[in-house]
Design an enzyme around this catalytic site. Structure first.
Site, PDB file in Angstrom:
ATOM      1  N   ASP A  60      66.220  56.686  45.511  1.00 22.55           N
ATOM      2  CA  ASP A  60      67.006  56.337  46.687  1.00 22.55           C
ATOM      3  C   ASP A  60      68.370  57.003  46.551  1.00 22.55           C
ATOM      4  OD1 ASP A  60      67.887  55.197  48.985  1.00 22.55           O
ATOM      5  OD2 ASP A  60      67.948  53.148  48.237  1.00 22.55           O
ATOM      6  N   ASP A 233      58.422  50.448  49.328  1.00 22.92           N
ATOM      7  CA  ASP A 233      58.977  49.958  48.060  1.00 22.92           C
ATOM      8  C   ASP A 233      59.608  48.607  48.329  1.00 22.92           C
ATOM      9  OD1 ASP A 233      62.259  50.038  47.602  1.00 22.92           O
ATOM     10  OD2 ASP A 233      61.573  51.200  49.322  1.00 22.92           O
ATOM     11  N   CYS A 271      41.055  39.020  39.730  1.00 23.22           N
ATOM     12  CA  CYS A 271      42.219  39.882  39.505  1.00 23.22           C
ATOM     13  C   CYS A 271      42.226  40.393  38.062  1.00 23.22           C
ATOM     14  CB  CYS A 271      43.506  39.119  39.801  1.00 23.22           C
ATOM     15  SG  CYS A 271      44.998  40.101  39.540  1.00 23.22           S
ATOM     16  N   CYS A 273      44.709  41.595  36.341  1.00 25.67           N
ATOM     17  CA  CYS A 273      46.042  41.640  35.736  1.00 25.67           C
ATOM     18  C   CYS A 273      46.111  40.814  34.455  1.00 25.67           C
ATOM     19  CB  CYS A 273      47.096  41.154  36.731  1.00 25.67           C
ATOM     20  SG  CYS A 273      47.212  39.348  36.835  1.00 25.67           S
ATOM     21  N   CYS A 276      46.175  36.818  34.958  1.00 23.24           N
ATOM     22  CA  CYS A 276      44.945  36.131  35.353  1.00 23.24           C
ATOM     23  C   CYS A 276      43.950  35.967  34.215  1.00 23.24           C
ATOM     24  CB  CYS A 276      44.313  36.845  36.551  1.00 23.24           C
ATOM     25  SG  CYS A 276      45.241  36.534  38.082  1.00 23.24           S
ATOM     26  N   HIS A 301      51.167  40.560  37.572  1.00 23.11           N
ATOM     27  CA  HIS A 301      50.205  40.106  38.583  1.00 23.11           C
ATOM     28  C   HIS A 301      50.615  40.562  39.979  1.00 23.11           C
ATOM     29  CE1 HIS A 301      47.579  37.601  41.041  1.00 23.11           C
ATOM     30  NE2 HIS A 301      48.667  37.292  41.740  1.00 23.11           N
TER      31      HIS A 301
END
Length: 341
Positions: A60, A233, A271, A273, A276, A301
Protein backbone atom coordinates in the site's frame (compact mmCIF):
# COMPACT_ATOMS: atom_id res chain seq x y z
CA UNK A 1 -4.33 -10.98 0.74
CA UNK A 2 -3.35 -11.49 4.38
CA UNK A 3 -2.15 -8.16 5.75
CA UNK A 4 1.53 -8.12 6.72
CA UNK A 5 1.68 -4.42 7.55
CA UNK A 6 5.14 -4.41 9.10
CA UNK A 7 6.68 -7.30 7.19
CA UNK A 8 4.80 -9.93 9.18
CA UNK A 9 1.27 -11.26 9.34
CA UNK A 10 0.71 -10.80 13.06
CA UNK A 11 1.16 -13.92 15.15
CA UNK A 12 2.00 -16.32 12.30
CA UNK A 13 5.22 -17.65 10.80
CA UNK A 14 5.58 -17.25 7.07
CA UNK A 15 5.14 -21.02 6.64
CA UNK A 16 1.88 -20.84 8.57
CA UNK A 17 0.70 -18.02 6.31
CA UNK A 18 1.49 -20.11 3.24
CA UNK A 19 -0.39 -23.08 4.70
CA UNK A 20 -3.62 -21.04 4.80
CA UNK A 21 -3.66 -21.14 0.99
CA UNK A 22 -2.62 -17.50 0.59
CA UNK A 23 -0.98 -16.66 -2.73
CA UNK A 24 -0.14 -13.02 -2.05
CA UNK A 25 0.39 -10.79 0.99
CA UNK A 26 0.35 -7.07 1.68
CA UNK A 27 2.91 -4.75 3.27
CA UNK A 28 2.58 -1.07 4.15
CA UNK A 29 4.78 1.74 2.88
CA UNK A 30 4.14 4.12 5.77
CA UNK A 31 4.85 1.63 8.55
CA UNK A 32 7.92 0.10 6.89
CA UNK A 33 9.25 3.60 6.15
CA UNK A 34 9.18 4.30 9.89
CA UNK A 35 10.66 0.98 11.01
CA UNK A 36 12.93 -0.62 10.17
CA UNK A 37 13.20 1.96 7.35
CA UNK A 38 12.98 1.27 3.64
CA UNK A 39 16.75 1.48 3.16
CA UNK A 40 17.20 -1.13 5.88
CA UNK A 41 14.70 -3.38 4.10
CA UNK A 42 16.66 -2.85 0.87
CA UNK A 43 19.89 -3.86 2.60
CA UNK A 44 18.20 -6.98 3.95
CA UNK A 45 17.40 -8.03 0.39
CA UNK A 46 13.95 -6.49 0.05
CA UNK A 47 10.66 -7.43 1.64
CA UNK A 48 10.64 -10.92 0.14
CA UNK A 49 14.05 -11.90 1.50
CA UNK A 50 13.54 -10.15 4.83
CA UNK A 51 10.22 -11.86 5.55
CA UNK A 52 10.93 -15.16 3.81
CA UNK A 53 7.84 -14.91 1.57
CA UNK A 54 8.53 -16.14 -1.96
CA UNK A 55 5.13 -15.27 -3.45
CA UNK A 56 3.86 -11.92 -4.72
CA UNK A 57 3.72 -8.93 -2.36
CA UNK A 58 1.60 -5.81 -2.77
CA UNK A 59 2.55 -2.66 -0.89
CA UNK A 60 0.00 0.00 0.00
CA UNK A 61 1.20 3.52 -0.75
CA UNK A 62 0.63 5.07 2.67
CA UNK A 63 -2.41 6.96 1.42
CA UNK A 64 -4.72 5.28 3.90
CA UNK A 65 -2.71 6.91 6.70
CA UNK A 66 -3.89 10.27 5.34
CA UNK A 67 -7.26 9.09 6.65
CA UNK A 68 -6.43 6.89 9.64
CA UNK A 69 -3.87 9.25 11.21
CA UNK A 70 -5.95 12.35 10.56
CA UNK A 71 -4.96 14.08 13.78
CA UNK A 72 -1.27 13.68 12.91
CA UNK A 73 -1.18 14.84 9.29
CA UNK A 74 -1.88 17.60 6.81
CA UNK A 75 -2.37 17.39 3.06
CA UNK A 76 -1.29 19.86 0.37
CA UNK A 77 -1.05 19.52 -3.39
CA UNK A 78 2.61 18.58 -3.02
CA UNK A 79 2.48 15.99 -0.25
CA UNK A 80 0.93 14.45 2.83
CA UNK A 81 2.91 15.47 5.88
CA UNK A 82 2.81 13.19 8.92
CA UNK A 83 4.00 13.10 12.45
CA UNK A 84 5.15 9.58 13.20
CA UNK A 85 2.84 7.80 15.64
CA UNK A 86 6.01 6.24 17.11
CA UNK A 87 8.29 9.17 17.94
CA UNK A 88 6.75 12.28 16.39
CA UNK A 89 9.23 12.43 13.51
CA UNK A 90 8.03 14.61 10.63
CA UNK A 91 7.53 12.57 7.46
CA UNK A 92 6.79 14.24 4.13
CA UNK A 93 5.20 11.69 1.81
CA UNK A 94 5.03 12.86 -1.79
CA UNK A 95 3.87 10.60 -4.63
CA UNK A 96 7.50 10.37 -5.74
CA UNK A 97 8.74 9.39 -2.28
CA UNK A 98 5.99 6.79 -1.95
CA UNK A 99 7.23 5.12 -5.15
CA UNK A 100 10.85 5.43 -4.01
CA UNK A 101 10.00 3.61 -0.78
CA UNK A 102 8.03 0.88 -2.56
CA UNK A 103 10.85 0.29 -5.03
CA UNK A 104 13.26 -0.08 -2.10
CA UNK A 105 10.87 -2.58 -0.51
CA UNK A 106 10.89 -4.55 -3.77
CA UNK A 107 7.19 -5.38 -3.89
CA UNK A 108 5.62 -6.94 -6.97
CA UNK A 109 2.69 -4.51 -6.95
CA UNK A 110 2.99 -0.88 -5.86
CA UNK A 111 -0.01 1.34 -5.22
CA UNK A 112 -0.15 4.99 -6.25
CA UNK A 113 -0.44 7.55 -3.46
CA UNK A 114 -4.03 8.72 -3.12
CA UNK A 115 -6.01 11.08 -0.92
CA UNK A 116 -8.48 9.19 1.27
CA UNK A 117 -11.18 11.06 3.19
CA UNK A 118 -13.78 9.89 5.70
CA UNK A 119 -17.38 9.32 4.63
CA UNK A 120 -19.87 10.89 4.61
CA UNK A 121 -18.26 14.00 3.12
CA UNK A 122 -19.49 17.00 1.13
CA UNK A 123 -19.31 16.85 -2.66
CA UNK A 124 -16.64 19.59 -2.86
CA UNK A 125 -14.46 17.63 -0.41
CA UNK A 126 -14.89 14.43 -2.44
CA UNK A 127 -14.18 16.25 -5.72
CA UNK A 128 -11.03 17.82 -4.28
CA UNK A 129 -9.66 14.47 -3.03
CA UNK A 130 -10.58 12.77 -6.33
CA UNK A 131 -8.83 15.36 -8.48
CA UNK A 132 -5.74 15.27 -6.28
CA UNK A 133 -5.68 11.47 -6.42
CA UNK A 134 -5.69 11.58 -10.24
CA UNK A 135 -2.86 14.13 -10.30
CA UNK A 136 -0.87 12.10 -7.76
CA UNK A 137 -1.43 8.93 -9.82
CA UNK A 138 0.17 10.64 -12.83
CA UNK A 139 3.12 11.72 -10.68
CA UNK A 140 3.54 8.16 -9.39
CA UNK A 141 3.50 6.84 -12.96
CA UNK A 142 6.21 9.33 -13.90
CA UNK A 143 8.34 8.43 -10.86
CA UNK A 144 8.12 4.65 -11.37
CA UNK A 145 11.38 3.10 -12.62
CA UNK A 146 11.02 -0.67 -12.08
CA UNK A 147 9.58 -2.55 -15.03
CA UNK A 148 9.08 -5.66 -12.87
CA UNK A 149 6.92 -3.74 -10.37
CA UNK A 150 3.29 -3.40 -11.48
CA UNK A 151 1.67 -0.07 -10.60
CA UNK A 152 -2.00 0.01 -9.58
CA UNK A 153 -4.09 3.20 -9.63
CA UNK A 154 -6.81 3.91 -7.05
CA UNK A 155 -10.31 5.10 -7.91
CA UNK A 156 -11.81 7.67 -5.53
CA UNK A 157 -15.15 9.48 -5.63
CA UNK A 158 -16.88 8.76 -2.34
CA UNK A 159 -20.43 7.47 -2.78
CA UNK A 160 -21.22 9.65 -5.80
CA UNK A 161 -21.80 7.42 -8.85
CA UNK A 162 -20.88 10.10 -11.38
CA UNK A 163 -17.64 10.96 -9.59
CA UNK A 164 -16.74 7.26 -9.37
CA UNK A 165 -17.33 6.87 -13.11
CA UNK A 166 -15.32 10.00 -13.86
CA UNK A 167 -12.34 8.90 -11.80
CA UNK A 168 -12.39 5.32 -13.13
CA UNK A 169 -12.56 6.51 -16.73
CA UNK A 170 -9.69 8.98 -16.33
CA UNK A 171 -7.44 6.47 -14.60
CA UNK A 172 -8.28 3.73 -17.11
CA UNK A 173 -7.08 6.01 -19.90
CA UNK A 174 -3.66 6.18 -18.16
CA UNK A 175 -3.15 2.44 -18.71
CA UNK A 176 -2.03 1.19 -15.30
CA UNK A 177 -1.31 -2.50 -14.72
CA UNK A 178 -4.25 -2.81 -12.33
CA UNK A 179 -6.90 -0.74 -10.59
CA UNK A 180 -8.15 -0.44 -7.03
CA UNK A 181 -11.46 0.81 -5.73
CA UNK A 182 -10.39 2.97 -2.80
CA UNK A 183 -11.96 5.30 -0.29
CA UNK A 184 -14.43 2.70 1.00
CA UNK A 185 -14.77 0.91 4.34
CA UNK A 186 -14.30 4.34 5.92
CA UNK A 187 -17.70 4.85 7.56
CA UNK A 188 -20.29 3.97 4.93
CA UNK A 189 -22.82 1.11 5.22
CA UNK A 190 -22.15 -2.23 3.49
CA UNK A 191 -24.92 -1.50 0.99
CA UNK A 192 -23.37 1.87 0.13
CA UNK A 193 -20.02 0.16 -0.38
CA UNK A 194 -21.54 -2.43 -2.70
CA UNK A 195 -23.25 0.29 -4.73
CA UNK A 196 -20.01 2.25 -5.10
CA UNK A 197 -18.15 -0.84 -6.30
CA UNK A 198 -20.96 -1.68 -8.72
CA UNK A 199 -20.82 1.69 -10.47
CA UNK A 200 -17.02 1.66 -10.63
CA UNK A 201 -16.04 -1.73 -12.05
CA UNK A 202 -17.84 -1.40 -15.42
CA UNK A 203 -15.52 1.52 -16.23
CA UNK A 204 -12.29 -0.38 -15.47
CA UNK A 205 -10.52 -2.68 -17.94
CA UNK A 206 -11.98 -6.19 -17.76
CA UNK A 207 -8.60 -7.78 -18.50
CA UNK A 208 -6.77 -6.18 -15.56
CA UNK A 209 -7.05 -6.89 -11.81
CA UNK A 210 -9.66 -4.96 -9.84
CA UNK A 211 -8.86 -4.62 -6.14
CA UNK A 212 -11.18 -3.43 -3.36
CA UNK A 213 -8.96 -2.03 -0.63
CA UNK A 214 -9.44 -2.76 3.07
CA UNK A 215 -12.47 -5.05 2.70
CA UNK A 216 -13.88 -6.91 4.55
CA UNK A 217 -16.23 -9.47 6.10
CA UNK A 218 -16.94 -12.80 4.36
CA UNK A 219 -20.23 -11.29 3.21
CA UNK A 220 -18.37 -8.32 1.73
CA UNK A 221 -16.12 -10.61 -0.29
CA UNK A 222 -18.96 -12.43 -2.02
CA UNK A 223 -21.11 -9.35 -2.58
CA UNK A 224 -18.20 -7.54 -4.21
CA UNK A 225 -17.05 -10.51 -6.29
CA UNK A 226 -20.58 -10.39 -7.73
CA UNK A 227 -19.87 -6.77 -8.66
CA UNK A 228 -16.63 -7.51 -10.49
CA UNK A 229 -13.93 -7.33 -7.81
CA UNK A 230 -10.97 -9.76 -7.99
CA UNK A 231 -8.68 -8.91 -5.09
CA UNK A 232 -9.13 -7.99 -1.42
CA UNK A 233 -7.13 -7.30 1.72
CA UNK A 234 -8.26 -6.78 5.29
CA UNK A 235 -6.92 -7.04 8.84
CA UNK A 236 -10.25 -8.47 9.94
CA UNK A 237 -9.30 -12.20 9.87
CA UNK A 238 -6.23 -11.75 12.05
CA UNK A 239 -7.49 -8.89 14.22
CA UNK A 240 -10.66 -10.79 15.07
CA UNK A 241 -8.66 -13.97 15.55
CA UNK A 242 -6.44 -12.27 18.10
CA UNK A 243 -9.57 -11.24 19.98
CA UNK A 244 -11.20 -14.66 20.13
CA UNK A 245 -13.62 -14.50 17.19
CA UNK A 246 -13.67 -17.23 14.55
CA UNK A 247 -15.44 -17.03 11.20
CA UNK A 248 -17.40 -20.13 10.13
CA UNK A 249 -20.07 -21.17 7.62
CA UNK A 250 -22.69 -20.69 10.36
CA UNK A 251 -21.51 -17.23 11.32
CA UNK A 252 -18.91 -15.94 13.78
CA UNK A 253 -18.12 -17.81 17.00
CA UNK A 254 -17.05 -15.81 20.07
CA UNK A 255 -14.84 -18.26 21.88
CA UNK A 256 -14.62 -16.31 25.12
CA UNK A 257 -18.31 -17.04 25.77
CA UNK A 258 -18.91 -19.50 28.61
CA UNK A 259 -21.10 -21.70 26.41
CA UNK A 260 -17.91 -23.07 24.82
CA UNK A 261 -16.22 -24.02 28.10
CA UNK A 262 -16.83 -27.77 27.75
CA UNK A 263 -17.55 -27.88 24.02
CA UNK A 264 -15.69 -30.78 22.38
CA UNK A 265 -16.52 -29.74 18.79
CA UNK A 266 -13.94 -28.17 16.49
CA UNK A 267 -14.77 -24.78 15.01
CA UNK A 268 -15.57 -26.51 11.70
CA UNK A 269 -15.55 -30.23 10.96
CA UNK A 270 -13.96 -30.03 7.52
CA UNK A 271 -11.46 -27.21 8.08
CA UNK A 272 -7.76 -28.11 7.60
CA UNK A 273 -6.43 -25.27 9.77
CA UNK A 274 -4.33 -25.69 12.92
CA UNK A 275 -7.13 -24.50 15.23
CA UNK A 276 -9.64 -27.09 14.03
CA UNK A 277 -7.41 -29.89 15.31
CA UNK A 278 -8.56 -28.81 18.77
CA UNK A 279 -11.89 -28.45 20.56
CA UNK A 280 -13.68 -25.17 21.09
CA UNK A 281 -13.29 -25.76 24.81
CA UNK A 282 -9.50 -25.93 24.50
CA UNK A 283 -9.38 -22.85 22.30
CA UNK A 284 -11.52 -20.95 24.81
CA UNK A 285 -9.17 -22.03 27.59
CA UNK A 286 -6.19 -20.55 25.70
CA UNK A 287 -7.88 -17.16 25.51
CA UNK A 288 -9.08 -17.16 29.11
CA UNK A 289 -5.58 -18.16 30.24
CA UNK A 290 -4.08 -15.48 27.97
CA UNK A 291 -1.88 -18.00 26.20
CA UNK A 292 -0.33 -16.59 23.01
CA UNK A 293 -1.18 -19.81 21.16
CA UNK A 294 -4.88 -18.87 21.13
CA UNK A 295 -4.52 -15.80 18.89
CA UNK A 296 -2.13 -17.70 16.62
CA UNK A 297 -4.52 -20.61 16.14
CA UNK A 298 -7.58 -18.43 15.50
CA UNK A 299 -5.65 -16.18 13.11
CA UNK A 300 -4.63 -19.29 11.19
CA UNK A 301 -8.22 -20.50 11.11
CA UNK A 302 -9.66 -17.19 9.92
CA UNK A 303 -7.10 -16.77 7.13
CA UNK A 304 -7.68 -20.37 6.07
CA UNK A 305 -11.43 -19.75 6.05
CA UNK A 306 -11.10 -16.59 3.96
CA UNK A 307 -8.79 -18.39 1.56
CA UNK A 308 -11.30 -21.22 1.15
CA UNK A 309 -14.12 -18.76 0.42
CA UNK A 310 -12.07 -17.24 -2.38
CA UNK A 311 -11.00 -20.62 -3.78
CA UNK A 312 -14.59 -21.88 -3.72
CA UNK A 313 -15.77 -18.66 -5.37
CA UNK A 314 -13.26 -19.10 -8.21
CA UNK A 315 -14.40 -22.68 -8.71
CA UNK A 316 -18.07 -21.63 -8.69
CA UNK A 317 -17.38 -18.94 -11.30
CA UNK A 318 -15.62 -21.47 -13.53
CA UNK A 319 -18.63 -23.77 -13.22
CA UNK A 320 -21.09 -20.92 -13.86
CA UNK A 321 -22.82 -21.34 -10.50
CA UNK A 322 -21.50 -18.38 -8.52
CA UNK A 323 -24.92 -16.88 -7.76
CA UNK A 324 -26.11 -20.15 -6.21
CA UNK A 325 -22.87 -20.58 -4.28
CA UNK A 326 -23.01 -17.02 -2.91
CA UNK A 327 -26.66 -17.32 -1.90
CA UNK A 328 -25.97 -20.55 0.02
CA UNK A 329 -22.98 -19.05 1.84
CA UNK A 330 -24.81 -15.84 2.65
CA UNK A 331 -27.77 -17.79 4.04
CA UNK A 332 -25.43 -19.58 6.43
CA UNK A 333 -24.27 -16.19 7.71
CA UNK A 334 -27.87 -14.94 8.05
CA UNK A 335 -27.95 -12.73 4.95
CA UNK A 336 -29.65 -12.62 1.59
CA UNK A 337 -27.83 -11.38 -1.51
CA UNK A 338 -28.16 -7.65 -2.08
CA UNK A 339 -29.80 -7.21 -5.53
CA UNK A 340 -27.43 -6.00 -8.22
CA UNK A 341 -28.37 -2.52 -9.40
Amino acid sequence: MPVGTQGTVKGLTIDQVASTGADMILGNTYHLRLRPGHETVRQLGGLHAMSGWDGPILTDSGGFQVFSLGALNSVTEQAATFRSHIDGEKVVLTPEHSIEIQEALGSDVAMVLDHVIALPASKPEVEDALARSIRWAARCREASTLDRQALFAIVQGGLDPELRRQCATELASMDFEGYAVGGLSVGETPEEMYAAAAVTTPHLPADKPRYLMGVGTPRDLLENIARGIDLFDCVMPTRNGRNGLAFTDKGPIKLRNAVHREDTQPLMEDCPCLACRHSRGYLRHLFIAKEMLGPTLLSHHNLTYYGRIMAEAREAIQQDRFSQFAAEKLAGWGHRPVPLA
